[in-house]
Design a protein around this motif. Sequence first.
Motif: not given
Length: 490
Positions: A318-326, A390-410
């Motif tokens: 399942g890593v290949a589809p995640v990389l494709s999405e990234l 697991s890193a590939a999936g975690d990367r995609l999840r975190r990038l989706d969260e911060v790109s949607y709302d950066r203020n939470k991380e700030v």
Amino acid sequence: MWEREVAATSAQSARPVRRPRPGHGRGPARRLGARWRPRGLGQRVVERVVGVVGGVALVVAPLPLLIAVVPVTFAGGGARRWFGGRGEGQRAQAQAAKDEAAAAFYELDTAQRDLRISIETITAVDDSPAARRAKTDFEALGQRIDQVSRDYITAVDAHDLDRDDLDAPTASRARADLVRAKDELRRTKGDLDRFAQGLGPLLEQAETQLARLAPAVERARQALRAAGGALDAVRGSGLRADDLAARLAALAPELTKLNEGAGRHGVQETIRRADDVLRRAEAVRGEAERLPERAAEIDRRLVSLRTRAQAITTRTEGVAPVLSELRRRYSAACWQDLQTVPAQAAGDVARAEAKLKEAQEARDEQRWADATALLTTVRALLNTTDEAVSAAGDRLRRLDEVSYDRNKEVERTRFAIRDAQRLAMAGRDTPDPRHARPLDGAVERLDRAIAGLEGRHPDWWHFLSETEAVRQTVAHVVQEIREERGGSAH
């Protein structure tokens, strides 16, 4: 008739009479061979002779001549008097001095023998300078004891207190010599007693060591027997336990030395050897008793790691589809480091499966240590692969969260900075420069990270990395402040 009666009476009075030997310590002893005649025997014979002569009116010899002969016949020919007299008193005093000297000699000899046992006990256990000095001092005392003992024996041999012709001056000299020998014997015993009292701490320590000796050796022997019994039980269950048997066999020479005893190898060395044998034998016994459980645990781990390897293999697909999405949604900086994850994961799983086969072979051959080591290697490989997948999936999840709302991380990062600033100003008008500088740097770094998001294709992964680094810097400053204030409070 009366002639035969007088002759019989004379013969009876002339027969040697042995005086009983006085008891030991009751006065001067007398030789059993000396001839003594009872006091008054001549008078009884004279009276009997006179009676007979009066009855028959016959006189064989003139009475003055008879009376003159009787004292010569019954007086014992110059023998000393039995009771009373200055000579007898001096003899008794000399004999008493001899008895007292003999008692002092016996007491000194007994004390020396007892102290020799104590010295041998100390030197057998303790090799310290104090113990060696005690042995040297005892040897010096032994030389002195030998000298006073020789003087005592010389004094005893020089005077025969049983002699019939012992006169008063000779008895007085004998008494003086024996009293002098007695005093020197008692003086030496006093010195010996004081020396023995000084040995108290050394002797107590030595006796403590000796008290440990027999129990320590016995515990070692019991541990060896228990280890042998546990090993036999394991073998009876079908497990060879060859390594445990070899370790137990290596203790045989140590058991031989224990059986040879402390007399050959020393007390401390024997105790040390007994403790070492006990520790090693208990280790063998413990491992032997745990061996069936260990074998079962290895079997369980083999099954569990095989299952985990299969699961990671499935997840790797399942890593290949995640990389494709990234790649489709984010810039190359956000996913470029994950490009090798699928190939690396497949290789790690293959190596893990090969190690699992080796571990199974080691288990079948009952090489327990090798099997355990191989299983540890398999687990490390699978952990690394699991994290990469697991890193590939975690990367995609975190990038989706911060790109949607950066203020939470700030806000999360700014809150950490403000909390650290309040702590730095607590109880102070101005912050410590050592704390203020890194906190000001953290604020500037956060501002730069936020500014870096401007543009058409922002590097969201760089932004997340920067905010994480800022929080780590702030946490380090907080830890330093707390440690300094905690130290000053003490």
